[in-house]
Design a protein around this motif. Structure first.
Motif, mmCIF file in Angstrom:
data_model
loop_
_atom_site.group_PDB
_atom_site.id
_atom_site.type_symbol
_atom_site.label_atom_id
_atom_site.label_comp_id
_atom_site.label_asym_id
_atom_site.label_seq_id
_atom_site.Cartn_x
_atom_site.Cartn_y
_atom_site.Cartn_z
ATOM 1 N N HIS A 115 40.458 -1.106 -9.563
ATOM 2 C CA HIS A 115 41.290 -0.368 -8.613
ATOM 3 C C HIS A 115 40.460 0.114 -7.420
ATOM 4 O O HIS A 115 39.270 0.400 -7.553
ATOM 5 N N LYS A 116 41.115 0.220 -6.284
ATOM 6 C CA LYS A 116 40.443 0.692 -5.074
ATOM 7 C C LYS A 116 40.427 2.229 -5.086
ATOM 8 O O LYS A 116 41.221 2.890 -4.420
ATOM 9 N N ILE A 117 39.516 2.786 -5.853
ATOM 10 C CA ILE A 117 39.383 4.236 -5.960
ATOM 11 C C ILE A 117 38.796 4.788 -4.658
ATOM 12 O O ILE A 117 37.873 4.205 -4.078
ATOM 13 N N GLN A 118 39.334 5.924 -4.226
ATOM 14 C CA GLN A 118 38.855 6.527 -2.979
ATOM 15 C C GLN A 118 38.071 7.820 -3.205
ATOM 16 O O GLN A 118 37.163 8.134 -2.447
ATOM 17 N N VAL A 119 38.456 8.582 -4.243
ATOM 18 C CA VAL A 119 37.786 9.851 -4.549
ATOM 19 C C VAL A 119 37.492 9.896 -6.042
ATOM 20 O O VAL A 119 38.327 9.511 -6.864
ATOM 21 N N VAL A 120 36.285 10.378 -6.381
ATOM 22 C CA VAL A 120 35.867 10.507 -7.784
ATOM 23 C C VAL A 120 35.523 11.967 -8.058
ATOM 24 O O VAL A 120 34.824 12.614 -7.267
ATOM 25 N N LEU A 121 36.019 12.473 -9.191
ATOM 26 C CA LEU A 121 35.708 13.823 -9.666
ATOM 27 C C LEU A 121 35.058 13.658 -11.029
ATOM 28 O O LEU A 121 35.706 13.254 -11.993
ATOM 29 N N SER A 122 33.758 13.951 -11.141
ATOM 30 C CA SER A 122 33.017 13.618 -12.352
ATOM 31 C C SER A 122 32.295 14.813 -12.948
ATOM 32 O O SER A 122 31.783 15.671 -12.219
ATOM 33 N N ASP A 123 32.238 14.834 -14.269
ATOM 34 C CA ASP A 123 31.395 15.793 -14.975
ATOM 35 C C ASP A 123 29.923 15.446 -14.711
ATOM 36 O O ASP A 123 29.600 14.331 -14.275
ATOM 37 N N PHE A 124 29.023 16.402 -14.966
ATOM 38 C CA PHE A 124 27.597 16.163 -14.719
ATOM 39 C C PHE A 124 26.871 15.759 -16.000
ATOM 40 O O PHE A 124 26.122 14.804 -16.032
ATOM 41 N N ARG A 125 27.111 16.509 -17.072
ATOM 42 C CA ARG A 125 26.437 16.215 -18.339
ATOM 43 C C ARG A 125 27.332 15.322 -19.199
ATOM 44 O O ARG A 125 28.353 15.768 -19.717
ATOM 45 N N MET A 126 26.920 14.066 -19.326
ATOM 46 C CA MET A 126 27.668 13.123 -20.162
ATOM 47 C C MET A 126 26.682 12.268 -20.941
ATOM 48 O O MET A 126 25.574 11.980 -20.453
ATOM 49 N N PRO A 127 27.037 11.823 -22.151
ATOM 50 C CA PRO A 127 26.125 10.986 -22.951
ATOM 51 C C PRO A 127 26.008 9.577 -22.365
ATOM 52 O O PRO A 127 26.829 9.145 -21.560
ATOM 53 N N GLN A 128 24.971 8.885 -22.757
ATOM 54 C CA GLN A 128 24.701 7.489 -22.376
ATOM 55 C C GLN A 128 24.390 7.355 -20.883
ATOM 56 O O GLN A 128 23.297 6.976 -20.498
ATOM 57 N N MET A 129 25.352 7.655 -20.022
ATOM 58 C CA MET A 129 25.105 7.624 -18.577
ATOM 59 C C MET A 129 25.516 8.982 -18.011
ATOM 60 O O MET A 129 26.656 9.388 -18.114
ATOM 61 N N SER A 130 24.568 9.689 -17.396
ATOM 62 C CA SER A 130 24.848 11.025 -16.868
ATOM 63 C C SER A 130 25.690 10.944 -15.604
ATOM 64 O O SER A 130 25.828 9.867 -14.996
ATOM 65 N N GLY A 131 26.212 12.083 -15.202
ATOM 66 C CA GLY A 131 26.967 12.128 -13.961
ATOM 67 C C GLY A 131 26.132 11.733 -12.766
ATOM 68 O O GLY A 131 26.607 11.078 -11.835
ATOM 69 N N ALA A 132 24.838 12.131 -12.776
ATOM 70 C CA ALA A 132 23.949 11.768 -11.665
ATOM 71 C C ALA A 132 23.792 10.254 -11.565
ATOM 72 O O ALA A 132 23.879 9.671 -10.470
ATOM 73 N N GLU A 133 23.549 9.603 -12.693
ATOM 74 C CA GLU A 133 23.408 8.136 -12.690
ATOM 75 C C GLU A 133 24.706 7.460 -12.285
ATOM 76 O O GLU A 133 24.711 6.460 -11.553
ATOM 77 N N PHE A 134 25.818 8.008 -12.746
ATOM 78 C CA PHE A 134 27.134 7.459 -12.433
ATOM 79 C C PHE A 134 27.397 7.512 -10.920
ATOM 80 O O PHE A 134 27.807 6.520 -10.299
#
Length: 563
Positions: A55-74
């Motif tokens: 999908h053509k996503i325009q805005v992302v709202l993400s948590d920071f602390r997540m397992p496997q791939m962190s919010g920073a890496e994401f």
């Protein structure tokens, strides 16, 4: 894939929400379900990246602390593969320091804290879509410069220079063009262009040419004109007609246009410099600027200064370039300093001293005021704790709070944390707000002010006398202190009406249990009159300017304070 999609109907944009906690996703789903956005939910960064492929996503709202791939890496992945997407972090207060790198790198647009206020969160998401459309529009402009229409425009400008005659180059920009196009239909620009060309034909000299681009920008070349005064008057007429409501306008009634113009060769001796200077007329941040602006060299200098200031704020916070001064408040009955206001100062490494109003206004435009405000609260409470140990005579120290801070419950959490950290009596803290803090969402702001009040801090209304509806707030808000603005104090001498008004206001405040502080006091006569009118406190250069902490501490030892 366990992702969830809200809204089956077309929306104003596509939003991706990523969080590994199911309860958080459920709460966000309830918050966003009635918004016009098409919302996708994912419970991991990997799932979020998969959704973005589909999908053509325009805005992302993400948590920071997540397992496997962190919010920073994401978010770094998004920045690399989807550079136009606007990404925001939604996490706990403790993650802010870790997320600063993302903000500085541009991978994250903003840091929003949990727990969130639903209305505030929706407004931030809406603002992110506005930022996305602005980013796309800017890219379209750059890409449009390589299309045949732009080549024709460039050639026409070169032809004018070859004639070695003065001409006027105008740039007309339709603000929020992407939004208009989305809501009024893809044919909106065709109708507007027809209208604009009709106005150009009727208002400007014969031979004037228009060049239009899909981004909502139009250039006009005026090859011959009587004088700048005449051409400015005619351009103003066009601008006025475009901006006024028009029921005959297909697809929309109201548009928002701004115009800039430059005169060749005065404002640029070749096509490149003329175009660069014309762009500069649009890029300076000034809320008071006219809808019609001519380039001048001062604008270029101001633009460069503003860009340098805005780009330096994050580094200044990191490198401790900001510092605090203390302006004493003198208790009039006994001339005792028992309170003060904390004021932020910035000594820039290159620009030197930057007036607070300048960098605060710019930071409000960019949203950086939240970072500055958090730093100010943290450092202020720390310094107040130090002063409390220095002398028990200090009753209250004021900290200025912005409207953005009062729009989020996290400001209450921050004060709770800091009061506990420094074991500080909350009565020592006074929070200064302005009337502008109350305009956007009075009920929300009122609720947060009461929460702060329940912590035990005092609330002061600053700049009283500069607005129109301040009187209505006095009985509704948990106000402990009212500050008379300098504009009122300046007029007190020699004006019985102002004296009577201030006297009545002070009496009314005292009946409500509110102390009154007069700001900007500079003259002995003002002090005498304010004392006669039973004003409680004086603040201003008559007694003292804002001082570094060591000098302020010396004043505290000179009690009772005498001028």
């Amino acid at each position: 894939m366990n992702s969830q999609q809200l809204h089956a109907t077309p929306a104003t944009g596509k939003l991706l929400v990523v969080d590994d906690e199911p309860n958080i996703l459920s709460s966000l789903k309830r918050c966003l379900v009635k918004t016009p956005f098409e919302v996708f939910m994912a419970n991991s960064a990997q799932e979020g990246l998969a959704i973005m492929q589909e999908h053509k996503i325009q805005v992302v709202l993400s948590d920071f602390r997540m397992p496997q791939m962190s919010g920073a890496e994401f978010l770094e992945q998004i920045k690399q593969h989807h550079p136009d997407v606007i990404s925001m972090v939604l996490s706990g207060f403790a993650d802010f320091d870790s997320a600063i790198g993302l903000l500085n790198s541009g991978a994250a647009h903003k840091f929003l804290r949990k727990p969130w206020n639903n209305q505030q969160l929706i407004e931030e998401v809406d603002g992110a879509f506005v930022e996305y459309h602005a980013r796309i529009m800017n890219r379209r402009v750059l890409e449009g410069e390589h299309n045949p229409e732009y080549y024709a425009f460039e050639q026409a400008v070169r032809d004018q220079f070859e004639m070695q005659q003065e001409f006027c180059l105008v740039s007309l920009k339709i603000k929020d063009y992407d939004y208009l196009e989305q809501h009024a239909g893809p044919g909106i620009f065709t109708g507007l262009l027809t209208e604009i060309r009709g106005l150009v034909s009727s208002e400007l000299p014969q031979g004037s040419k228009t060049f239009a681009f899909d981004s909502g920008k139009i250039f006009i070349i005026i090859p011959d004109f009587e004088s700048e005064e005449v051409i400015r008057r005619r351009l103003s007429a066009i601008n006025h007609k475009l901006n006024e409501p028009n029921t005959q306008r297909k697809g929309c009634v109201k548009i928002n246009c701004v115009m800039g113009y430059a005169l060749a060769p005065t404002d640029g001796g070749d096509p490149s410099s003329l175009m660069e200077n014309l762009r500069c007329a649009f890029s300076v941040d000034n809320s008071d600027r006219e809808r019609l602006c001519r380039f001048d060299s001062a604008l270029r200098d101001l633009q460069q200064r503003q860009l340098k200031i805005k780009n330096s704020i994050n580094g200044a916070l990191r490198d401790n370039q900001f510092f605090l001064h203390f302006q004493p408040k003198v208790h009039l009955p006994d001339q005792q300093i028992d309170s003060a206001e904390i004021l932020i100062r910035w000594q820039h490494n290159e620009l030197g001293w930057i007036p607070p109003n300048e960098f605060i206004n710019l930071s409000e435009l960019d949203g950086q005021i939240e970072q500055i405000g958090e730093w100010l609260i943290d450092q202020s409470v720390k310094k107040i704790a130090e002063l409390h140990h220095f002398t028990p005579d200090l009753k209250r120290v004021a900290i200025n709070i912005s409207s953005r801070q009062l729009a989020n419950h996290s400001v209450v959490e921050q004060f709770e944390h800091l009061l506990d950290k420094y074991a500080l009596p909350p009565s020592l803290i006074e929070l200064e707000i302005t009337e502008s803090c109350l305009i956007q969402d009075f009920e929300q702001t009122l609720a947060i002010l009461w929460e702060l009040k329940e912590l035990g801090v005092s609330i002061a209304m600053d700049d009283f006398g500069t607005g129109y509806s301040s009187f209505a707030y006095l009985a509704k808000l948990p106000i402990d202190v009212l500050k008379l603005d300098k504009v009122l104090v300046d007029g007190i001498e020699g004006c019985k009406e102002i004296q009577s008004m201030i006297g009545g206001l002070i009496a009314m405040c005292h009946e409500l249990g509110i102390d009154v502080v007069a700001e900007g006091v500079e003259l002995e006569g003002q002090v005498a009159l304010l004392k006669q009118l039973n004003c409680d406190y004086i603040q201003g250069y008559y007694f003292s300017k804002a001082l570094p902490k060591p000098e302020f501490e010396k004043l505290l030892l000179q009690q009772p304070f005498m001028h």
